[in-house]
Design a protein around this motif. Structure first.
Motif, PDB file in Angstrom:
ATOM      1  N   SER A  84       1.230   9.331  -5.801  1.00 12.95           N
ATOM      2  CA  SER A  84       1.356  10.714  -5.328  1.00 12.95           C
ATOM      3  C   SER A  84       2.053  11.651  -6.319  1.00 12.95           C
ATOM      4  O   SER A  84       1.547  12.751  -6.581  1.00 12.95           O
ATOM      5  CB  SER A  84       2.093  10.745  -3.987  1.00 12.95           C
ATOM      6  OG  SER A  84       1.279  10.171  -2.995  1.00 12.95           O
ATOM      7  N   LYS A 137       0.836  -1.206   0.000  1.00 16.58           N
ATOM      8  CA  LYS A 137       0.000   0.000   0.000  1.00 16.58           C
ATOM      9  C   LYS A 137       0.868   1.251   0.000  1.00 16.58           C
ATOM     10  O   LYS A 137       0.598   2.200  -0.739  1.00 16.58           O
ATOM     11  CB  LYS A 137      -0.911   0.022   1.230  1.00 16.58           C
ATOM     12  CG  LYS A 137      -2.119  -0.841   1.111  1.00 16.58           C
ATOM     13  CD  LYS A 137      -2.998  -0.684   2.345  1.00 16.58           C
ATOM     14  CE  LYS A 137      -4.218  -1.557   2.258  1.00 16.58           C
ATOM     15  NZ  LYS A 137      -5.064  -1.426   3.464  1.00 16.58           N
ATOM     16  N   LYS A 138       1.904   1.244   0.826  1.00 17.30           N
ATOM     17  CA  LYS A 138       2.811   2.399   0.897  1.00 17.30           C
ATOM     18  C   LYS A 138       3.485   2.623  -0.453  1.00 17.30           C
ATOM     19  O   LYS A 138       3.589   3.747  -0.936  1.00 17.30           O
ATOM     20  CB  LYS A 138       3.857   2.170   1.983  1.00 17.30           C
ATOM     21  CG  LYS A 138       4.764   3.338   2.213  1.00 17.30           C
ATOM     22  CD  LYS A 138       5.759   3.046   3.334  1.00 17.30           C
ATOM     23  CE  LYS A 138       6.725   4.194   3.507  1.00 17.30           C
ATOM     24  NZ  LYS A 138       7.737   3.895   4.516  1.00 17.30           N
ATOM     25  N   ARG A 182       2.359   1.730  -3.392  1.00 19.50           N
ATOM     26  CA  ARG A 182       1.353   2.193  -4.351  1.00 19.50           C
ATOM     27  C   ARG A 182       1.064   3.681  -4.133  1.00 19.50           C
ATOM     28  O   ARG A 182       0.946   4.435  -5.091  1.00 19.50           O
ATOM     29  CB  ARG A 182       0.069   1.393  -4.184  1.00 19.50           C
ATOM     30  CG  ARG A 182      -0.931   1.676  -5.275  1.00 19.50           C
ATOM     31  CD  ARG A 182      -2.212   0.876  -5.103  1.00 19.50           C
ATOM     32  NE  ARG A 182      -1.957  -0.531  -4.854  1.00 19.50           N
ATOM     33  CZ  ARG A 182      -2.627  -1.250  -3.960  1.00 19.50           C
ATOM     34  NH1 ARG A 182      -3.574  -0.713  -3.229  1.00 19.50           N
ATOM     35  NH2 ARG A 182      -2.364  -2.526  -3.805  1.00 19.50           N
ATOM     36  N   ILE A 183       0.969   4.116  -2.882  1.00 25.19           N
ATOM     37  CA  ILE A 183       0.713   5.527  -2.581  1.00 25.19           C
ATOM     38  C   ILE A 183       1.868   6.389  -3.074  1.00 25.19           C
ATOM     39  O   ILE A 183       1.664   7.454  -3.655  1.00 25.19           O
ATOM     40  CB  ILE A 183       0.489   5.719  -1.066  1.00 25.19           C
ATOM     41  CG1 ILE A 183      -0.855   5.117  -0.665  1.00 25.19           C
ATOM     42  CG2 ILE A 183       0.547   7.190  -0.678  1.00 25.19           C
ATOM     43  CD1 ILE A 183      -1.087   5.046   0.827  1.00 25.19           C
ATOM     44  N   GLU A 184       3.107   5.922  -2.875  1.00 27.14           N
ATOM     45  CA  GLU A 184       4.271   6.688  -3.325  1.00 27.14           C
ATOM     46  C   GLU A 184       4.307   6.800  -4.844  1.00 27.14           C
ATOM     47  O   GLU A 184       4.743   7.796  -5.385  1.00 27.14           O
ATOM     48  CB  GLU A 184       5.555   6.039  -2.815  1.00 27.14           C
ATOM     49  CG  GLU A 184       5.766   6.214  -1.326  1.00 27.14           C
ATOM     50  CD  GLU A 184       6.957   5.437  -0.804  1.00 27.14           C
ATOM     51  OE1 GLU A 184       7.548   4.644  -1.568  1.00 27.14           O
ATOM     52  OE2 GLU A 184       7.287   5.632   0.379  1.00 27.14           O
ATOM     53  N   LYS A 219      -0.370  12.680  -9.142  1.00 27.50           N
ATOM     54  CA  LYS A 219      -1.399  13.627  -8.738  1.00 27.50           C
ATOM     55  C   LYS A 219      -0.827  15.028  -8.624  1.00 27.50           C
ATOM     56  O   LYS A 219      -1.447  15.994  -9.003  1.00 27.50           O
ATOM     57  CB  LYS A 219      -1.997  13.216  -7.389  1.00 27.50           C
ATOM     58  CG  LYS A 219      -2.952  12.074  -7.488  1.00 27.50           C
ATOM     59  CD  LYS A 219      -3.601  11.801  -6.153  1.00 27.50           C
ATOM     60  CE  LYS A 219      -4.623  10.692  -6.271  1.00 27.50           C
ATOM     61  NZ  LYS A 219      -5.251  10.394  -4.985  1.00 27.50           N
TER      62      LYS A 219
END
Length: 53
Positions: free
Chosen positions: A46, A38-39, A41-43, A49
């Protein structure tokens, strides 16, 4: 209680404890791996975006 019955119960309980310890270890391992993914994927998401805004 007969000695053989005590031995069988001890073996079953020991195996049950070992299985439970293994399953708890697997849950913690998979939870950690899931958090890592998850971390990651978020990195990855981000920066995209940020560049679009």
């Amino acid at each position: 209680m007969k000695t053989r019955l005590k031995v069988k119960i001890s073996i079953v309980l020991s195996v049950s404890i070992l299985i439970n310890v293994f399953l708890i270890w697997e849950v913690f391992r998979l939870r950690e791996e899931n958090g890592r993914l998850k971390k990651e994927r978020i990195e990855r998401v981000s920066p995209e975006k940020g560049s679009r805004s």
